[in-house]
Design a protein around this motif. Structure first.
Motif, PDB file in Angstrom:
ATOM      1  N   LYS A   8       0.827  -1.205   0.000  1.00 54.53           N
ATOM      2  CA  LYS A   8       0.000   0.000   0.000  1.00 54.53           C
ATOM      3  C   LYS A   8       0.865   1.260   0.000  1.00 54.53           C
ATOM      4  O   LYS A   8       0.593   2.217  -0.721  1.00 54.53           O
ATOM      5  N   ILE A   9       1.917   1.242   0.793  1.00 49.67           N
ATOM      6  CA  ILE A   9       2.836   2.384   0.836  1.00 49.67           C
ATOM      7  C   ILE A   9       3.539   2.552  -0.509  1.00 49.67           C
ATOM      8  O   ILE A   9       3.635   3.661  -1.036  1.00 49.67           O
ATOM      9  N   SER A  10       4.009   1.453  -1.069  1.00 49.36           N
ATOM     10  CA  SER A  10       4.712   1.509  -2.357  1.00 49.36           C
ATOM     11  C   SER A  10       3.812   2.063  -3.451  1.00 49.36           C
ATOM     12  O   SER A  10       4.249   2.884  -4.270  1.00 49.36           O
ATOM     13  N   LYS A  11       2.556   1.633  -3.468  1.00 48.08           N
ATOM     14  CA  LYS A  11       1.614   2.144  -4.464  1.00 48.08           C
ATOM     15  C   LYS A  11       1.350   3.631  -4.252  1.00 48.08           C
ATOM     16  O   LYS A  11       1.279   4.400  -5.215  1.00 48.08           O
ATOM     17  N   SER A  46      -9.794  18.738  -6.201  1.00 49.36           N
ATOM     18  CA  SER A  46     -10.248  17.347  -6.067  1.00 49.36           C
ATOM     19  C   SER A  46      -9.114  16.359  -6.340  1.00 49.36           C
ATOM     20  O   SER A  46      -9.042  15.301  -5.704  1.00 49.36           O
ATOM     21  N   THR A  47      -8.220  16.699  -7.246  1.00 46.87           N
ATOM     22  CA  THR A  47      -7.073  15.839  -7.550  1.00 46.87           C
ATOM     23  C   THR A  47      -6.109  15.813  -6.364  1.00 46.87           C
ATOM     24  O   THR A  47      -5.631  14.744  -5.968  1.00 46.87           O
ATOM     25  N   ILE A  48      -5.843  16.982  -5.789  1.00 48.50           N
ATOM     26  CA  ILE A  48      -4.981  17.053  -4.607  1.00 48.50           C
ATOM     27  C   ILE A  48      -5.602  16.244  -3.469  1.00 48.50           C
ATOM     28  O   ILE A  48      -4.911  15.478  -2.792  1.00 48.50           O
ATOM     29  N   SER A  49      -6.900  16.392  -3.278  1.00 48.78           N
ATOM     30  CA  SER A  49      -7.598  15.641  -2.222  1.00 48.78           C
ATOM     31  C   SER A  49      -7.462  14.140  -2.435  1.00 48.78           C
ATOM     32  O   SER A  49      -7.265  13.386  -1.477  1.00 48.78           O
ATOM     33  N   HIS A  50      -7.554  13.709  -3.681  1.00 47.96           N
ATOM     34  CA  HIS A  50      -7.395  12.276  -3.995  1.00 47.96           C
ATOM     35  C   HIS A  50      -5.989  11.807  -3.611  1.00 47.96           C
ATOM     36  O   HIS A  50      -5.829  10.759  -2.970  1.00 47.96           O
ATOM     37  N   HIS A  51      -4.970  12.577  -3.994  1.00 52.32           N
ATOM     38  CA  HIS A  51      -3.595  12.211  -3.661  1.00 52.32           C
ATOM     39  C   HIS A  51      -3.380  12.191  -2.144  1.00 52.32           C
ATOM     40  O   HIS A  51      -2.754  11.264  -1.618  1.00 52.32           O
ATOM     41  N   LEU A  52      -3.920  13.182  -1.453  1.00 49.56           N
ATOM     42  CA  LEU A  52      -3.789  13.223   0.004  1.00 49.56           C
ATOM     43  C   LEU A  52      -4.481  12.033   0.660  1.00 49.56           C
ATOM     44  O   LEU A  52      -3.978  11.469   1.634  1.00 49.56           O
ATOM     45  N   SER A  56      -2.737   9.321   2.987  1.00 54.49           N
ATOM     46  CA  SER A  56      -3.275   9.128   4.341  1.00 54.49           C
ATOM     47  C   SER A  56      -3.703   7.682   4.568  1.00 54.49           C
ATOM     48  O   SER A  56      -3.452   7.117   5.638  1.00 54.49           O
ATOM     49  N   ASP A  57      -4.339   7.081   3.560  1.00 52.47           N
ATOM     50  CA  ASP A  57      -4.777   5.681   3.671  1.00 52.47           C
ATOM     51  C   ASP A  57      -3.595   4.737   3.844  1.00 52.47           C
ATOM     52  O   ASP A  57      -3.732   3.669   4.432  1.00 52.47           O
ATOM     53  N   ALA A  58      -2.429   5.127   3.320  1.00 54.20           N
ATOM     54  CA  ALA A  58      -1.221   4.315   3.485  1.00 54.20           C
ATOM     55  C   ALA A  58      -0.495   4.668   4.791  1.00 54.20           C
ATOM     56  O   ALA A  58       0.593   4.162   5.045  1.00 54.20           O
ATOM     57  N   ASP A  59      -1.105   5.533   5.599  1.00 53.94           N
ATOM     58  CA  ASP A  59      -0.548   5.978   6.886  1.00 53.94           C
ATOM     59  C   ASP A  59       0.749   6.772   6.741  1.00 53.94           C
ATOM     60  O   ASP A  59       1.522   6.877   7.691  1.00 53.94           O
ATOM     61  N   LEU A  60       0.986   7.334   5.558  1.00 52.79           N
ATOM     62  CA  LEU A  60       2.177   8.147   5.355  1.00 52.79           C
ATOM     63  C   LEU A  60       1.980   9.572   5.860  1.00 52.79           C
ATOM     64  O   LEU A  60       2.945  10.275   6.115  1.00 52.79           O
ATOM     65  N   LEU A  61       0.712   9.968   5.980  1.00 51.15           N
ATOM     66  CA  LEU A  61       0.381  11.280   6.513  1.00 51.15           C
ATOM     67  C   LEU A  61      -0.523  11.125   7.720  1.00 51.15           C
ATOM     68  O   LEU A  61      -1.374  10.231   7.752  1.00 51.15           O
ATOM     69  N   ILE A  62      -0.333  11.996   8.679  1.00 50.33           N
ATOM     70  CA  ILE A  62      -1.247  12.094   9.813  1.00 50.33           C
ATOM     71  C   ILE A  62      -2.148  13.280   9.509  1.00 50.33           C
ATOM     72  O   ILE A  62      -1.664  14.348   9.125  1.00 50.33           O
ATOM     73  N   THR A  63      -3.446  13.073   9.642  1.00 51.88           N
ATOM     74  CA  THR A  63      -4.396  14.147   9.345  1.00 51.88           C
ATOM     75  C   THR A  63      -5.052  14.629  10.625  1.00 51.88           C
ATOM     76  O   THR A  63      -5.221  13.866  11.580  1.00 51.88           O
ATOM     77  N   GLU A  64      -5.387  15.896  10.613  1.00 52.66           N
ATOM     78  CA  GLU A  64      -6.083  16.480  11.752  1.00 52.66           C
ATOM     79  C   GLU A  64      -7.100  17.481  11.221  1.00 52.66           C
ATOM     80  O   GLU A  64      -6.769  18.323  10.388  1.00 52.66           O
ATOM     81  N   LYS A  65      -8.317  17.350  11.696  1.00 55.82           N
ATOM     82  CA  LYS A  65      -9.369  18.290  11.317  1.00 55.82           C
ATOM     83  C   LYS A  65      -9.187  19.575  12.105  1.00 55.82           C
ATOM     84  O   LYS A  65      -8.895  19.548  13.294  1.00 55.82           O
ATOM     85  N   VAL A  78       6.013   5.649  10.368  1.00 57.28           N
ATOM     86  CA  VAL A  78       5.707   4.720   9.269  1.00 57.28           C
ATOM     87  C   VAL A  78       6.807   4.786   8.210  1.00 57.28           C
ATOM     88  O   VAL A  78       7.233   3.759   7.684  1.00 57.28           O
ATOM     89  N   PHE A  79       7.278   5.994   7.901  1.00 54.11           N
ATOM     90  CA  PHE A  79       8.371   6.126   6.934  1.00 54.11           C
ATOM     91  C   PHE A  79       9.611   5.379   7.410  1.00 54.11           C
ATOM     92  O   PHE A  79      10.268   4.697   6.627  1.00 54.11           O
ATOM     93  N   SER A  80       9.932   5.486   8.691  1.00 51.50           N
ATOM     94  CA  SER A  80      11.101   4.785   9.233  1.00 51.50           C
ATOM     95  C   SER A  80      10.962   3.279   9.087  1.00 51.50           C
ATOM     96  O   SER A  80      11.911   2.594   8.696  1.00 51.50           O
ATOM     97  N   SER A  81       9.774   2.759   9.379  1.00 51.15           N
ATOM     98  CA  SER A  81       9.537   1.317   9.237  1.00 51.15           C
ATOM     99  C   SER A  81       9.674   0.886   7.783  1.00 51.15           C
ATOM    100  O   SER A  81      10.251  -0.161   7.483  1.00 51.15           O
ATOM    101  N   TYR A  82       9.147   1.702   6.887  1.00 46.58           N
ATOM    102  CA  TYR A  82       9.223   1.401   5.451  1.00 46.58           C
ATOM    103  C   TYR A  82      10.677   1.431   4.979  1.00 46.58           C
ATOM    104  O   TYR A  82      11.131   0.536   4.264  1.00 46.58           O
ATOM    105  N   ILE A  83      11.425   2.411   5.415  1.00 45.56           N
ATOM    106  CA  ILE A  83      12.839   2.520   5.047  1.00 45.56           C
ATOM    107  C   ILE A  83      13.623   1.341   5.609  1.00 45.56           C
ATOM    108  O   ILE A  83      14.485   0.777   4.922  1.00 45.56           O
TER     109      ILE A  83
END
Length: 91
Positions: A8-11, A46-52, A56-65, A78-83
């Motif tokens: 998921k992260i790689s994709k 909408s394209t930026i939102s899709h990328h974000l 986020s779904d791959a847990d590469l970003l932390i989101t906050e409302k 998560v990046f450290s674990s992936y690396i």
């Protein structure tokens, strides 16, 4: 980290715009609002939102409302674990 998570992260990182978005967020070293990210790129909101969402779904970003807005920061754990996973292939 299991293989499904690695996949998921790689994709998520397989798109050049997502890499640029991650790089932009990481440079800030603090929370970055979605509106600021949209202003950085010549893409529809909408394209930026899709990328974000993919990042986020791959847990590469932390989101906050923040009211009606969303802000993002890189999930360094998560990046450290992936690396570490990728580094396991080194000689």
């Amino acid at each position: 980290m299991d293989l499904k998570k690695i996949e998921k992260i790689s994709k998520a990182l397989g798109d050049p715009y997502r890499l640029k978005i991650i790089e932009a967020i990481n440079k800030e070293q603090t929370w970055l609002p979605c509106s600021t990210i949209v202003e950085m790129f010549n893409l529809a909101q909408s394209t930026i939102s899709h990328h974000l969402k993919q990042l986020s779904d791959a847990d590469l970003l932390i989101t906050e409302k923040d009211g009606r807005n969303t802000k993002y920061i890189v999930n360094k754990e998560v990046f450290s674990s992936y690396i570490n996973f990728l580094n396991s292939f080194k000689d």
